[in-house]
Motif scaffolding. Structure first.
Motif, short mmCIF file in Angstrom:
data_model
loop_
_atom_site.label_atom_id
_atom_site.label_comp_id
_atom_site.label_asym_id
_atom_site.label_seq_id
_atom_site.Cartn_x
_atom_site.Cartn_y
_atom_site.Cartn_z
N ASP A 40 0.94 -1.22 -0.18
CA ASP A 40 0.12 -0.05 0.04
C ASP A 40 0.97 1.35 0.12
OD1 ASP A 40 -1.97 1.94 0.42
OD2 ASP A 40 -3.01 0.87 1.91
N ASP A 41 0.98 1.95 -1.11
CA ASP A 41 1.74 2.90 -1.66
C ASP A 41 1.23 4.37 -0.56
OD1 ASP A 41 3.75 1.63 -2.69
OD2 ASP A 41 2.80 2.26 -4.64
N SER A 42 -0.05 4.33 -0.34
CA SER A 42 -0.57 5.30 0.64
C SER A 42 0.00 5.38 1.86
CB SER A 42 -2.19 5.38 0.37
OG SER A 42 -2.56 4.25 1.12
N LEU A 43 0.30 4.43 2.72
CA LEU A 43 0.81 4.45 4.09
C LEU A 43 2.23 4.84 4.25
CD1 LEU A 43 -0.40 0.97 4.85
CD2 LEU A 43 -1.64 3.06 5.27
N PRO A 44 2.11 5.65 5.16
CA PRO A 44 3.59 6.38 5.49
C PRO A 44 4.81 5.40 5.79
CG PRO A 44 2.26 6.43 7.47
CD PRO A 44 1.31 5.66 6.38
N GLY A 45 4.55 4.21 6.20
CA GLY A 45 5.69 3.03 6.71
C GLY A 45 5.33 2.04 6.03
N ALA A 46 6.42 1.01 5.93
CA ALA A 46 6.40 -0.44 5.52
C ALA A 46 7.11 -1.25 6.55
CB ALA A 46 6.87 -0.46 4.26
N PRO A 47 6.50 -1.33 7.71
CA PRO A 47 7.23 -2.10 8.68
C PRO A 47 7.36 -3.80 8.39
CG PRO A 47 4.88 -1.81 9.39
CD PRO A 47 5.32 -1.06 7.98
N SER A 48 8.62 -4.17 8.70
CA SER A 48 8.93 -5.76 8.43
C SER A 48 8.07 -6.47 9.51
CB SER A 48 10.43 -5.93 8.60
OG SER A 48 10.67 -5.72 10.06
N ARG A 49 8.26 -7.85 8.99
CA ARG A 49 7.33 -8.69 10.11
C ARG A 49 7.76 -8.66 11.59
NH1 ARG A 49 7.91 -13.53 12.65
NH2 ARG A 49 6.20 -14.90 12.49
N LYS A 60 8.68 -1.00 24.24
CA LYS A 60 8.99 0.27 23.57
C LYS A 60 8.21 1.03 22.80
CE LYS A 60 14.00 -0.65 24.16
NZ LYS A 60 15.36 -0.96 23.46
N LEU A 61 8.11 2.23 22.47
CA LEU A 61 7.41 3.07 21.79
C LEU A 61 7.79 2.83 20.44
CD1 LEU A 61 4.91 5.09 21.71
CD2 LEU A 61 6.61 7.03 21.70
N PRO A 62 7.15 2.41 19.53
CA PRO A 62 7.79 2.32 18.11
C PRO A 62 7.71 3.63 17.19
CG PRO A 62 5.28 1.81 18.08
CD PRO A 62 5.65 2.25 19.42
N GLY A 63 8.02 3.69 16.04
CA GLY A 63 7.89 4.85 15.10
C GLY A 63 6.82 5.05 14.84
N LEU A 64 6.34 6.20 14.75
CA LEU A 64 5.03 6.86 14.34
C LEU A 64 4.51 6.16 12.97
CD1 LEU A 64 2.36 8.51 14.97
CD2 LEU A 64 3.64 10.45 14.04
N HIS A 65 5.28 6.42 12.00
CA HIS A 65 4.90 5.84 10.58
C HIS A 65 4.49 4.35 10.73
CE1 HIS A 65 6.85 9.45 8.49
NE2 HIS A 65 5.88 9.90 9.09
N ASP A 66 5.27 3.64 11.32
CA ASP A 66 5.00 2.17 11.60
C ASP A 66 3.73 1.84 12.15
OD1 ASP A 66 7.34 1.51 9.97
OD2 ASP A 66 8.62 1.17 11.87
N ALA A 67 3.48 2.62 13.30
CA ALA A 67 2.23 2.75 14.27
C ALA A 67 0.86 2.87 13.17
CB ALA A 67 2.41 3.33 15.24
N GLU A 68 1.23 3.92 12.38
CA GLU A 68 0.08 4.44 11.66
C GLU A 68 -0.22 3.42 10.64
OE1 GLU A 68 0.30 9.20 11.98
OE2 GLU A 68 1.39 8.45 10.69
N SER A 69 0.74 2.87 10.11
CA SER A 69 0.50 1.74 8.87
C SER A 69 0.05 0.45 9.48
CB SER A 69 2.01 1.50 8.33
OG SER A 69 2.44 2.59 7.72
N VAL A 70 0.47 -0.04 10.61
CA VAL A 70 -0.24 -1.15 11.01
C VAL A 70 -1.93 -0.98 11.46
CG1 VAL A 70 -0.06 -2.87 12.99
CG2 VAL A 70 2.10 -2.16 11.75
N THR A 71 -1.73 0.34 12.04
CA THR A 71 -3.32 0.55 12.52
C THR A 71 -4.13 0.71 11.30
OG1 THR A 71 -2.43 1.76 14.33
CG2 THR A 71 -4.52 2.29 13.51
N ALA A 72 -3.78 1.28 10.27
CA ALA A 72 -4.34 1.12 9.03
C ALA A 72 -4.92 0.09 8.36
CB ALA A 72 -3.65 2.34 7.97
N VAL A 73 -3.88 -0.81 8.54
CA VAL A 73 -4.05 -2.27 7.81
C VAL A 73 -4.96 -3.03 8.79
CG1 VAL A 73 -2.78 -4.43 7.50
CG2 VAL A 73 -1.80 -2.49 6.79
N LEU A 74 -5.06 -2.89 10.12
CA LEU A 74 -5.78 -3.54 11.20
C LEU A 74 -7.37 -2.93 10.72
CD1 LEU A 74 -3.54 -3.86 14.18
CD2 LEU A 74 -4.20 -5.82 12.37
#
Length: 314
Positions: A40-49, A60-74
């Protein structure tokens, strides 16, 4: 896979919100979440597995872009518009970033932060180093109670004694030795403790430290604390347990059982008798030249070991 054990605070709320999204989405595999985000190119991040796994279960607190991307997917897996959930996770992330919280053990808190008095030398000058602790008979009693907590029993242990008889130091050493890896939660007052209980924010396997216990059980909020006291779940044979410890400057009544609670909490709370009509009976428990009264035994009746006063700092 389970969410991390964290103390009450902004980071905990961030992690719990994200984990609830994960459960509501049907617990998709980490690979699926990572692959969907990467496509999904519209997401700010592409976190690995692995990053997705740490985001859901790490402390620990993750990066914001990774958190936003995973939240959008869920959110999409739940057939929900991701915009609302992304805004919420961003708000929680910012709050956790500004007010970071980490679980701290008794050792991490340190004796002084938990209320242990500094020792003084013969000249009356301050002495910053924590003096070696000399164990007394009641120390084994307190530690036996905390071992019951590790075994799964909800425990309430109260130390009662005059000022500077070593109540706080005894409780600190007991938690440090018997529950060295348990997070210690230190509420600033009764209202914060009530908020934790109401929000189900005290996990099993935690210590609640109640320095000057009477402050939590007297005053306008004292009755509410007693009614909400998590230790009222004590006695559930298979319930997970937590612990609460702290000294007090007056004798306090044992909290009465509440009708409902989610987490049983063992408690170790030193307390000093107040100067009032109750002083006589309190002094009979732990007056000058005597040690704090303590509870004893897993599931046993209360016992009052009374011995001569020790010389360690309180």
């Amino acid at each position: 896979m389970a969410p991390p054990r964290l103390p009450p605070g902004a980071l905990r709320e961030f992690k719990r919100y994200l984990y609830r999204l994960y459960l509501s989405a049907g617990t998709p595999s980490l690979d699926r979440i990572a692959e969907t985000a990467a496509l999904d190119d519209s997401l700010p991040g592409a976190p690995s597995r692995d990053t997705v796994g740490r985001l859901l279960t790490g402390a620990k607190l993750p990066g914001l872009h990774d958190a936003e991307s995973v939240t959008a997917v869920l959110a999409r897996l739940m057939d929900r518009d991701p915009a609302e959930t992304v805004v919420r996770i961003r708000e929680l992330w910012i709050e956790a970033k500004e007010r970071p919280g980490r679980p701290r053990t008794a050792e991490a808190w340190g004796a002084a932060r938990l209320g242990v008095h500094h020792a003084v030398d013969v000249d009356g000058a301050g002495f910053d180093r924590l003096t070696p602790y000399i164990e007394r008979t009641h120390d084994e009693t307190v530690r036996e109670r905390l071992r019951c907590a590790r075994g799964g029993e909800a425990v309430l242990a109260v130390l009662v004694g005059q000022s500077s008889t070593g109540k706080t130091r005894s409780a600190f050493e007991a938690v440090r030795i018997e529950l060295p890896d348990w997070p210690v939660l230190f509420p600033s007052g009764p209202r914060e403790l009530l908020d934790w209980v109401a929000g189900d924010a005290v996990d099993a396997g935690s210590v609640i430290w109640l320095n000057e216990t009477q402050r939590y059980l007297t005053g306008p909020a004292g009755e509410d604390v007693a009614e909400s006291w998590p230790a009222s779940s004590a006695g559930r044979p298979h319930s997970p347990s937590s612990a609460a410890c702290g000294p007090s400057t007056r004798a306090v009544s044992r909290p009465r059982a509440a009708t409902t609670t989610s987490t049983p909490v063992p408690c170790c709370a030193p307390t000093t008798p107040r100067s009032s009509s109750r002083t006589t009976s309190a002094a009979a428990w732990a007056g000058p030249g005597r040690r704090p009264r303590t509870t004893r035994g897993c599931g046993r009746r209360w016992r009052r070991p009374v011995n001569r006063r020790g010389s360690s700092s309180s």
